[in-house]
Design an enzyme around this catalytic site. Structure first.
Site, PDB file in Angstrom:
ATOM      1  N   ASP A  83       0.812  -1.223   0.000  1.00 47.14           N
ATOM      2  CA  ASP A  83       0.000   0.000   0.000  1.00 47.14           C
ATOM      3  C   ASP A  83       0.845   1.273   0.000  1.00 47.14           C
ATOM      4  O   ASP A  83       0.457   2.301   0.551  1.00 47.14           O
ATOM      5  CB  ASP A  83      -0.969   0.006   1.202  1.00 47.14           C
ATOM      6  CG  ASP A  83      -1.788  -1.268   1.254  1.00 47.14           C
ATOM      7  OD1 ASP A  83      -2.188  -1.747   0.186  1.00 47.14           O
ATOM      8  OD2 ASP A  83      -2.017  -1.781   2.373  1.00 47.14           O
ATOM      9  N   LYS A 119       1.766   2.007  -5.186  1.00 50.16           N
ATOM     10  CA  LYS A 119       2.285   1.432  -6.434  1.00 50.16           C
ATOM     11  C   LYS A 119       1.340   1.718  -7.602  1.00 50.16           C
ATOM     12  O   LYS A 119       1.777   2.007  -8.712  1.00 50.16           O
ATOM     13  CB  LYS A 119       2.480  -0.091  -6.280  1.00 50.16           C
ATOM     14  CG  LYS A 119       3.477  -0.462  -5.201  1.00 50.16           C
ATOM     15  CD  LYS A 119       3.565  -1.963  -5.003  1.00 50.16           C
ATOM     16  CE  LYS A 119       2.354  -2.606  -4.356  1.00 50.16           C
ATOM     17  NZ  LYS A 119       2.114  -2.223  -2.965  1.00 50.16           N
ATOM     18  N   LYS A 160      -0.710   4.234  -8.068  1.00 51.29           N
ATOM     19  CA  LYS A 160      -0.572   5.612  -8.548  1.00 51.29           C
ATOM     20  C   LYS A 160       0.716   5.775  -9.347  1.00 51.29           C
ATOM     21  O   LYS A 160       0.730   6.432 -10.393  1.00 51.29           O
ATOM     22  CB  LYS A 160      -0.586   6.589  -7.365  1.00 51.29           C
ATOM     23  CG  LYS A 160      -0.359   8.009  -7.838  1.00 51.29           C
ATOM     24  CD  LYS A 160      -0.239   9.021  -6.737  1.00 51.29           C
ATOM     25  CE  LYS A 160       0.461  10.240  -7.313  1.00 51.29           C
ATOM     26  NZ  LYS A 160       0.582  11.326  -6.378  1.00 51.29           N
ATOM     27  N   GLY A 174      -4.584  -4.417  -3.589  1.00 58.45           N
ATOM     28  CA  GLY A 174      -5.586  -3.361  -3.728  1.00 58.45           C
ATOM     29  C   GLY A 174      -4.864  -2.087  -4.092  1.00 58.45           C
ATOM     30  O   GLY A 174      -4.079  -1.576  -3.301  1.00 58.45           O
ATOM     31  N   HIS A 175      -5.067  -1.643  -5.330  1.00 52.45           N
ATOM     32  CA  HIS A 175      -4.383  -0.437  -5.798  1.00 52.45           C
ATOM     33  C   HIS A 175      -5.416   0.629  -6.083  1.00 52.45           C
ATOM     34  O   HIS A 175      -6.315   0.425  -6.898  1.00 52.45           O
ATOM     35  CB  HIS A 175      -3.604  -0.717  -7.084  1.00 52.45           C
ATOM     36  CG  HIS A 175      -2.661  -1.878  -6.987  1.00 52.45           C
ATOM     37  ND1 HIS A 175      -1.671  -1.943  -6.038  1.00 52.45           N
ATOM     38  CD2 HIS A 175      -2.546  -3.008  -7.716  1.00 52.45           C
ATOM     39  CE1 HIS A 175      -0.991  -3.068  -6.199  1.00 52.45           C
ATOM     40  NE2 HIS A 175      -1.510  -3.732  -7.206  1.00 52.45           N
ATOM     41  N   GLN A 216       1.751  -6.549  -3.413  1.00 54.90           N
ATOM     42  CA  GLN A 216       2.326  -6.668  -2.067  1.00 54.90           C
ATOM     43  C   GLN A 216       3.669  -5.919  -2.022  1.00 54.90           C
ATOM     44  O   GLN A 216       3.810  -4.939  -2.712  1.00 54.90           O
ATOM     45  CB  GLN A 216       2.474  -8.144  -1.644  1.00 54.90           C
ATOM     46  CG  GLN A 216       1.147  -8.872  -1.486  1.00 54.90           C
ATOM     47  CD  GLN A 216       0.476  -9.177  -2.805  1.00 54.90           C
ATOM     48  OE1 GLN A 216       1.051  -9.819  -3.662  1.00 54.90           O
ATOM     49  NE2 GLN A 216      -0.750  -8.731  -2.982  1.00 54.90           N
ATOM     50  N   THR A 218       3.021 -12.831   2.472  1.00 50.29           N
ATOM     51  CA  THR A 218       2.131 -13.438   1.488  1.00 50.29           C
ATOM     52  C   THR A 218       2.866 -14.649   0.901  1.00 50.29           C
ATOM     53  O   THR A 218       3.989 -14.952   1.302  1.00 50.29           O
ATOM     54  CB  THR A 218       1.701 -12.411   0.421  1.00 50.29           C
ATOM     55  OG1 THR A 218       0.645 -12.993  -0.363  1.00 50.29           O
ATOM     56  CG2 THR A 218       2.861 -11.999  -0.496  1.00 50.29           C
ATOM     57  N   THR A 243      -8.532  -3.507  -0.109  1.00 52.57           N
ATOM     58  CA  THR A 243      -9.128  -4.814  -0.385  1.00 52.57           C
ATOM     59  C   THR A 243     -10.085  -5.244   0.714  1.00 52.57           C
ATOM     60  O   THR A 243     -11.211  -5.643   0.440  1.00 52.57           O
ATOM     61  CB  THR A 243      -8.008  -5.875  -0.570  1.00 52.57           C
ATOM     62  OG1 THR A 243      -7.232  -5.475  -1.691  1.00 52.57           O
ATOM     63  CG2 THR A 243      -8.577  -7.259  -0.823  1.00 52.57           C
ATOM     64  N   LEU A 269       4.211  12.245   1.261  1.00 57.35           N
ATOM     65  CA  LEU A 269       4.946  13.222   2.058  1.00 57.35           C
ATOM     66  C   LEU A 269       3.962  14.236   2.653  1.00 57.35           C
ATOM     67  O   LEU A 269       4.140  14.707   3.776  1.00 57.35           O
ATOM     68  CB  LEU A 269       5.985  13.941   1.179  1.00 57.35           C
ATOM     69  CG  LEU A 269       6.920  14.892   1.914  1.00 57.35           C
ATOM     70  CD1 LEU A 269       7.820  14.136   2.895  1.00 57.35           C
ATOM     71  CD2 LEU A 269       7.788  15.691   0.937  1.00 57.35           C
TER      72      LEU A 269
HETATM   73  P1  GDP Z   1      -0.757   0.172  -3.574  1.00 62.70           P
HETATM   74  O1  GDP Z   1      -1.360  -1.085  -3.080  1.00 62.70           O
HETATM   75  O2  GDP Z   1       0.722   0.240  -3.353  1.00 62.70           O
HETATM   76  O3  GDP Z   1      -1.123   0.480  -5.003  1.00 62.70           O
HETATM   77  O4  GDP Z   1      -1.351   1.357  -2.671  1.00 62.70           O
HETATM   78  P2  GDP Z   1      -2.891   1.570  -2.209  1.00 62.70           P
HETATM   79  O5  GDP Z   1      -3.634   2.101  -3.365  1.00 62.70           O
HETATM   80  O6  GDP Z   1      -3.397   0.359  -1.529  1.00 62.70           O
HETATM   81  O7  GDP Z   1      -2.712   2.665  -1.083  1.00 62.70           O
HETATM   82  C1  GDP Z   1      -2.128   3.899  -1.342  1.00 62.70           C
HETATM   83  C2  GDP Z   1      -3.147   5.007  -1.029  1.00 62.70           C
HETATM   84  O8  GDP Z   1      -2.484   6.256  -0.959  1.00 62.70           O
HETATM   85  C3  GDP Z   1      -4.213   5.190  -2.105  1.00 62.70           C
HETATM   86  O9  GDP Z   1      -5.398   5.566  -1.463  1.00 62.70           O
HETATM   87  C4  GDP Z   1      -3.675   6.311  -2.964  1.00 62.70           C
HETATM   88  O10 GDP Z   1      -4.700   7.052  -3.610  1.00 62.70           O
HETATM   89  C5  GDP Z   1      -2.991   7.165  -1.937  1.00 62.70           C
HETATM   90  N1  GDP Z   1      -1.807   7.903  -2.391  1.00 62.70           N
HETATM   91  C6  GDP Z   1      -0.836   7.512  -3.259  1.00 62.70           C
HETATM   92  N2  GDP Z   1       0.143   8.444  -3.313  1.00 62.70           N
HETATM   93  C7  GDP Z   1      -0.201   9.424  -2.452  1.00 62.70           C
HETATM   94  C8  GDP Z   1       0.430  10.649  -2.025  1.00 62.70           C
HETATM   95  O11 GDP Z   1       1.515  11.016  -2.451  1.00 62.70           O
HETATM   96  N3  GDP Z   1      -0.251  11.391  -1.091  1.00 62.70           N
HETATM   97  C9  GDP Z   1      -1.452  11.009  -0.579  1.00 62.70           C
HETATM   98  N4  GDP Z   1      -2.026  11.776   0.335  1.00 62.70           N
HETATM   99  N5  GDP Z   1      -2.059   9.868  -0.956  1.00 62.70           N
HETATM  100  C10 GDP Z   1      -1.446   9.082  -1.865  1.00 62.70           C
HETATM  101  P1  IMO Z   2      -0.948  -4.339  -2.163  1.00 58.81           P
HETATM  102  O1  IMO Z   2      -0.551  -4.895  -3.511  1.00 58.81           O
HETATM  103  C1  IMO Z   2      -0.917  -4.870   2.163  1.00 58.81           C
HETATM  104  C2  IMO Z   2      -1.002  -9.008   3.639  1.00 58.81           C
HETATM  105  C3  IMO Z   2      -2.240  -9.490   4.376  1.00 58.81           C
HETATM  106  C4  IMO Z   2      -1.616 -10.511   5.320  1.00 58.81           C
HETATM  107  C5  IMO Z   2      -0.528 -11.145   4.472  1.00 58.81           C
HETATM  108  C6  IMO Z   2      -0.915 -12.460   3.820  1.00 58.81           C
HETATM  109  O2  IMO Z   2      -2.224  -3.570  -2.164  1.00 58.81           O
HETATM  110  O3  IMO Z   2       0.195  -3.599  -1.543  1.00 58.81           O
HETATM  111  P2  IMO Z   2      -2.511 -13.085   1.793  1.00 58.81           P
HETATM  112  O4  IMO Z   2      -3.985 -12.873   1.591  1.00 58.81           O
HETATM  113  O5  IMO Z   2      -1.667 -12.457   0.737  1.00 58.81           O
HETATM  114  O6  IMO Z   2      -2.163 -14.536   2.021  1.00 58.81           O
HETATM  115  O7  IMO Z   2      -2.184 -12.340   3.187  1.00 58.81           O
HETATM  116  O8  IMO Z   2      -0.212 -10.185   3.467  1.00 58.81           O
HETATM  117  N1  IMO Z   2      -1.256  -8.454   2.297  1.00 58.81           N
HETATM  118  C7  IMO Z   2      -1.182  -7.137   2.000  1.00 58.81           C
HETATM  119  N2  IMO Z   2      -0.957  -6.066   2.783  1.00 58.81           N
HETATM  120  N3  IMO Z   2      -1.067  -4.696   0.842  1.00 58.81           N
HETATM  121  C8  IMO Z   2      -1.266  -5.773   0.029  1.00 58.81           C
HETATM  122  O9  IMO Z   2      -1.280  -5.673  -1.315  1.00 58.81           O
HETATM  123  C9  IMO Z   2      -1.369  -7.052   0.605  1.00 58.81           C
HETATM  124  N4  IMO Z   2      -1.579  -8.301   0.115  1.00 58.81           N
HETATM  125  C10 IMO Z   2      -1.490  -9.138   1.158  1.00 58.81           C
HETATM  126  O10 IMO Z   2      -2.848  -8.423   5.067  1.00 58.81           O
HETATM  127  O11 IMO Z   2      -0.985  -9.851   6.396  1.00 58.81           O
HETATM  128 MG    MG Z   3      -2.832  -1.698  -1.720  1.00 54.76          MG
END
Ligand code: GDP
Ligand code: IMO
Ligand code: MG
Length: 428
Positions: free
Chosen positions: A13, A16, A18, A40-41, A223, A238, A299, A331
């Site tokens: 999270d 990635k 973005k 979950g992106h 992840q 994972t 997610t 930031l």
């Molecule tokens: P991913 O799994 O690595 O793709 O990240 P997620 O989407 O799960 O979580 C990142 C969250 O941070 C999302 O809600 C994005 O919209 C948000 N986000 C990404 N870059 C920035 C940033 O520079 N500033 C802020 N405030 N939010 C951001």
């Molecule tokens: P993105 O791609 C954050 C975590 C779960 C759990 C562990 C194992 O959005 O960054 P799993 O269902 O994969 O067997 O769970 O990994 N986990 C994540 N945490 N971001 C994710 O994906 C994750 N995918 C799995 O919360 O601790």
């Molecule tokens: Mg995510």
């Protein structure tokens, strides 16, 4: 510059999705090489917000060919749900290609994920419950079902029978659940065949040929490094290789084809699920980061655990992945903190560790040794050049860079597509 890998440096999270979206218009292919719909992106484009799970974020950019490579585990029901959801919003999903060697997640994997977690009790991993671990376990145990098996009904039936043989004993005798019938699984899988046929192909060959033509390919990790099954905080990980090495085995593209390794890293740290997290905060600063950063899972909706930036983790990620560029995200979330602590090393029972201790027990006991840096109060979301940032934000970034093992090439200052400060071209 044809091939780049983009991965998460912490526990997921990092933003990635973005970062991939940002590069989208310059890419020909975006390849998901590991994980499944546990990811979950969130991608924000203007007023529109998209949440992607199984599909690579590049699918949102017109002209990009999205690829689900062999290292991914695919829940076909989820695949079609996600495709339909995007189509309904006007996204062209017709270019999607799926590897014939990708393994499937079926209903018995989802069931096993949930019952095994329940059985673990206090030792739970806190999985996403999507069947990821059981599907990868079948792959390694050589009883998995692959995409290509769907196109030969006899083989499919044999393989499902083989897979269910032991699992039904487990489900009924150990977990007190009902047995799963071969027919119900086979019939469901066969119902997808016609729609899947045009998508399923030899994606390793497809990508190899694209690179031969000098087309630009981005390998987008799900992840993150600390959740990698080999290099993360095992067993709280994972079940796939989320590090840059996973892009190689997970796609069939050789290491000497990769030109750049981009790691996305938050300006602080979060984690979902169980496992060690040295800089985790249990005070009002933890709540501050959760609220300011909207740290709730894309997610599962779970509240993410939050803590300060951890430099040994950044250095570890830089080493394991061969990071050439960091994208430092969020930031803006740190705005308003008077002095910002950063973990520079750990104390484990009186002994200083400058790097992550190899013993997991030591890592569980690691107490961060902090340095503090002066914060800023100005809104930074409008910054587009490094010089637009307040002096203290600039020095915070420079301090992180000096201790993180690679240069910082872009800085996120908000969730929107254009809310970014670029210092070096990520694909140049
Ligand atoms: P991913 O799994 O690595 O793709 O990240 P997620 O989407 O799960 O979580 C990142 C969250 O941070 C999302 O809600 C994005 O919209 C948000 N986000 C990404 N870059 C920035 C940033 O520079 N500033 C802020 N405030 N939010 C951001
Ligand atoms: P993105 O791609 C954050 C975590 C779960 C759990 C562990 C194992 O959005 O960054 P799993 O269902 O994969 O067997 O769970 O990994 N986990 C994540 N945490 N971001 C994710 O994906 C994750 N995918 C799995 O919360 O601790
Ligand atoms: Mg995510």
């Amino acid at each position: 510059m044809p091939a780049a890998v983009l991965i998460g440096a912490q526990w997921g999270d990092e933003g990635k999705g973005k970062a991939t979206d940002l590069l989208g218009s310059r890419l020909d292919y975006v390849v998901k090489f590991n994980g499944g719909n546990n990811a979950g992106h969130t991608v924000v484009i203007g007023d529109e917000k998209y949440a992607l799970h199984l599909l690579p974020s590049g699918i949102l950019t017109p002209g990009v060919t999205p690829v689900i490579a062999n290292g991914v585990v695919v829940d076909i029901e989820v695949l079609f749900e996600e495709l339909e959801g995007l189509e309904a919003r006007g996204v062209d999903v017709s270019k999607l290609k799926v590897s014939a060697n990708a393994h499937l997640i079926t209903q018995y994997h989802r069931t096993l994920d949930k019952v095994t977690e329940r059985f673990l009790g206090k030792r739970q991993i806190g999985t996403t419950g999507r069947g990821i671990g059981p599907s990868y376990a079948d792959k390694i145990n050589r009883v998995g079902i692959r995409m290509q098996d769907l196109f030969d009904e006899n083989i499919l039936r044999q393989k499902v029978e083989g897979a269910l043989d032991q699992k039904n004993h487990l489900l009924v005798k150990i977990y007190n659940r009902r047995a799963i019938g071969v027919d119900e699984v086979v019939d469901e899988l066969l119902s997808y065949v016609d729609r899947l046929r045009p998508m399923v192909t030899d994606t390793a060959l497809l990508l190899h040929e694209a690179l031969e033509r000098d087309e630009t390919v981005l390998f987008e990790g799900g992840q993150a490094t600390m959740l990698d099954v080999d290099h993360g905080t095992y067993p709280f990980v994972t079940s796939s290789n989320a590090t840059s090495g996973g892009a190689i085995t997970g796609s069939g593209i050789a290491p000497n084809k990769i030109d750049r390794v981009i790691a996305v890293i938050k300006a602080y740290t979060t984690r979902v699920g169980a496992g060690p997290f040295p800089t985790e905060l249990f005070d009002e600063w933890g709540d501050f980061l959760t609220q300011q950063g909207h740290e709730f899972g894309t997610t599962t909706g779970r509240k993410r655990r939050t803590g300060w930036y951890d430099a040994p983790i950044a250095r570890y990620s830089a080493r394991i992945n061969g990071v050439t560029d960091f994208v430092l995200t969020k930031l803006d979330v740190l705005t308003g903190i008077e002095r910002i602590p950063v973990a520079v090393a750990y104390d484990v029972d009186g002994q200083r560790f400058d790097e992550i201790p190899v013993s997991q027990s030591d890592f569980h006991h690691a107490k961060p040794i902090y340095e503090e840096f002066p914060g800023w109060t100005e809104d930074i979301s409008g910054a587009r050049e490094f010089s637009d940032l307040p002096a203290n934000a600039q020095s915070y970034v420079r301090e992180l860079e000096a201790m993180s093992g690679s240069r910082i090439s872009a800085i996120g200052v908000g969730p929107g597509r254009d809310e970014i400060v670029t210092l070096h071209d990520l694909l140049g």
